[in-house]
Design a protein around this motif. Structure first.
Motif, PDB file in Angstrom:
ATOM      1  N   GLN A  38       0.846  -1.182   0.000  1.00 27.57           N
ATOM      2  CA  GLN A  38       0.000   0.000   0.000  1.00 27.57           C
ATOM      3  C   GLN A  38       0.889   1.241   0.000  1.00 27.57           C
ATOM      4  OE1 GLN A  38      -3.120  -0.017   2.934  1.00 27.57           O
ATOM      5  NE2 GLN A  38      -4.060  -1.863   2.116  1.00 27.57           N
ATOM      6  N   ALA A  53      -6.244   8.818  -7.920  1.00 24.42           N
ATOM      7  CA  ALA A  53      -7.487   8.055  -7.788  1.00 24.42           C
ATOM      8  C   ALA A  53      -7.625   7.006  -8.880  1.00 24.42           C
ATOM      9  CB  ALA A  53      -8.681   8.992  -7.812  1.00 24.42           C
ATOM     10  N   ARG A  58      -3.521   1.182  -3.760  1.00 24.21           N
ATOM     11  CA  ARG A  58      -4.250   1.197  -2.489  1.00 24.21           C
ATOM     12  C   ARG A  58      -3.454   2.057  -1.521  1.00 24.21           C
ATOM     13  NH1 ARG A  58      -3.411  -4.420  -0.875  1.00 24.21           N
ATOM     14  NH2 ARG A  58      -1.460  -3.945  -1.954  1.00 24.21           N
ATOM     15  N   LYS A  91     -11.650  10.216   1.143  1.00 24.44           N
ATOM     16  CA  LYS A  91     -12.760   9.403   0.640  1.00 24.44           C
ATOM     17  C   LYS A  91     -12.611   9.150  -0.856  1.00 24.44           C
ATOM     18  CE  LYS A  91     -16.824  10.750   2.328  1.00 24.44           C
ATOM     19  NZ  LYS A  91     -17.835  11.723   2.837  1.00 24.44           N
ATOM     20  N   ARG A  92     -12.118  10.156  -1.581  1.00 23.68           N
ATOM     21  CA  ARG A  92     -11.905   9.995  -3.024  1.00 23.68           C
ATOM     22  C   ARG A  92     -10.850   8.929  -3.298  1.00 23.68           C
ATOM     23  NH1 ARG A  92     -12.078   9.036  -7.612  1.00 23.68           N
ATOM     24  NH2 ARG A  92     -11.657  10.373  -9.417  1.00 23.68           N
ATOM     25  N   LEU A  93      -9.833   8.852  -2.453  1.00 19.25           N
ATOM     26  CA  LEU A  93      -8.719   7.920  -2.669  1.00 19.25           C
ATOM     27  C   LEU A  93      -8.871   6.618  -1.886  1.00 19.25           C
ATOM     28  CD1 LEU A  93      -5.697  10.410  -2.555  1.00 19.25           C
ATOM     29  CD2 LEU A  93      -6.874   9.512  -4.574  1.00 19.25           C
ATOM     30  N   GLY A  94      -9.900   6.516  -1.067  1.00 14.59           N
ATOM     31  CA  GLY A  94     -10.075   5.317  -0.254  1.00 14.59           C
ATOM     32  C   GLY A  94      -9.067   5.205   0.863  1.00 14.59           C
ATOM     33  N   PRO A  96      -7.972   5.278   4.648  1.00 10.36           N
ATOM     34  CA  PRO A  96      -8.688   5.095   5.916  1.00 10.36           C
ATOM     35  C   PRO A  96      -8.160   5.897   7.090  1.00 10.36           C
ATOM     36  CG  PRO A  96      -7.197   3.256   5.562  1.00 10.36           C
ATOM     37  CD  PRO A  96      -7.084   4.136   4.346  1.00 10.36           C
ATOM     38  N   VAL A 142     -13.645   7.572   8.653  1.00  9.78           N
ATOM     39  CA  VAL A 142     -12.183   7.550   8.599  1.00  9.78           C
ATOM     40  C   VAL A 142     -11.657   7.706  10.024  1.00  9.78           C
ATOM     41  CG1 VAL A 142     -12.057   8.472   6.262  1.00  9.78           C
ATOM     42  CG2 VAL A 142     -11.997  10.046   8.210  1.00  9.78           C
TER      43      VAL A 142
END
Length: 265
Positions: A38, A53, A58, A91-94, A96, A142
């Motif tokens: 990641q 994005a 990840r 949130k756009r990129l996931g 956390p 998040v």
């Protein structure tokens, strides 16, 4: 290129700001992703968010604010304002986890508002600010993570930097929207006694970051026994993310191989 599989019980991540620095940022991220890790980024305002994005990578974490401080009224409001902007990018990129410090850091890692002594009023304001950030994180799914830093080498005069301070604040808030970004490199310089600190922080760890001491390079280049750290984390029941936030001592691919090997059990 096929991703490399790992026998690590942890999710492994790599900071794109610190490796493959001869490549443009998007290519660094793609390379880290191809190697099965990641990706961590720092200040999102310096990146092409649309390109990130659609990169297929990840992401593990990024800086969770742009400007602001924890412990004064105007600075806290500014931190909350830019944290809300950061949440939308996350949130756009996931992503956390969103990283926090006691105050903003400049390009050299120095505090925008240096602090030599923290007052009781500052502690109370910092706790209030972190509660507000926890509200924001829980509302949007998040987690904000407060990172310990060292003030001896890299980040002099940053308030609420020591792991003892970070744990006290996170423990006092005790909310799922706020956890510790436990940086082993900084803890070794600032406190030592790493295994005991990991155990004390265990219930509140959101992510673990690593680099060796001295030099802030990959595991195996300094004094920290990272296989022992990995074993201790596993025995504690930790199964979360471990991120390399360090420089490559030489070849970047070899540095990442050493990092992966240190956390395979």
């Amino acid at each position: 290129m096929n991703k490399i599989t790992s026998s690590s019980p942890f999710t492994l991540a790599v900071c794109a700001e610190m490796v493959f620095r001869d490549l443009p940022m998007l290519e660094r991220i793609q390379r880290i992703n191809e190697l099965g890790f990641q990706v961590e980024i720092w200040d999102w305002t310096k990146h092409d968010i649309e390109a990130l994005a659609t990169s297929g990578a990840r992401f593990s974490s990024m800086t969770g604010y742009v400007t602001g401080t924890l412990a004064d009224a105007a600075g806290a409001d500014e931190m909350l304002r830019t944290a809300a902007e950061s949440v939308e990018v996350a949130k756009r990129l996931g992503i956390p986890r969103l990283n926090l410090h006691g105050t903003g850091l400049d390009g050299e890692g120095l505090p925008v508002q240096p602090c030599q002594q923290m007052t009781g009023a500052m502690w109370l304001k910092a706790r209030d600010t972190l509660n507000r950030l926890a509200d924001l994180g829980e509302q949007h799914g998040v987690t904000f993570v407060l990172e310990n830093l060292n003030t001896e080498v890299d980040h002099p005069s940053v308030p609420f930097a020591r792991l003892e301070d970070v744990l006290a604040l996170v423990e006092s808030v005790d909310r799922p929207g706020l956890r510790i970004m436990l940086d082993i490199y900084h803890a070794q310089i600032g406190e030592g006694n790493l295994t005991e600190w990991m155990r004390r922080c265990g219930p509140y760890i959101g992510e673990v970051q690593v680099a060796d001491v001295p030099g802030r390079c990959e595991p195996g280049t300094g004094e920290i026994n990272y296989p022992a750290i990995a074993k201790a984390l596993s025995e504690m029941g930790y199964r979360g993310t471990v991120g390399l936030e360090g420089w490559a001592s030489g070849d970047d691919d070899l540095a990442l191989d050493r990092f992966r090997a240190a956390f395979e059990l």
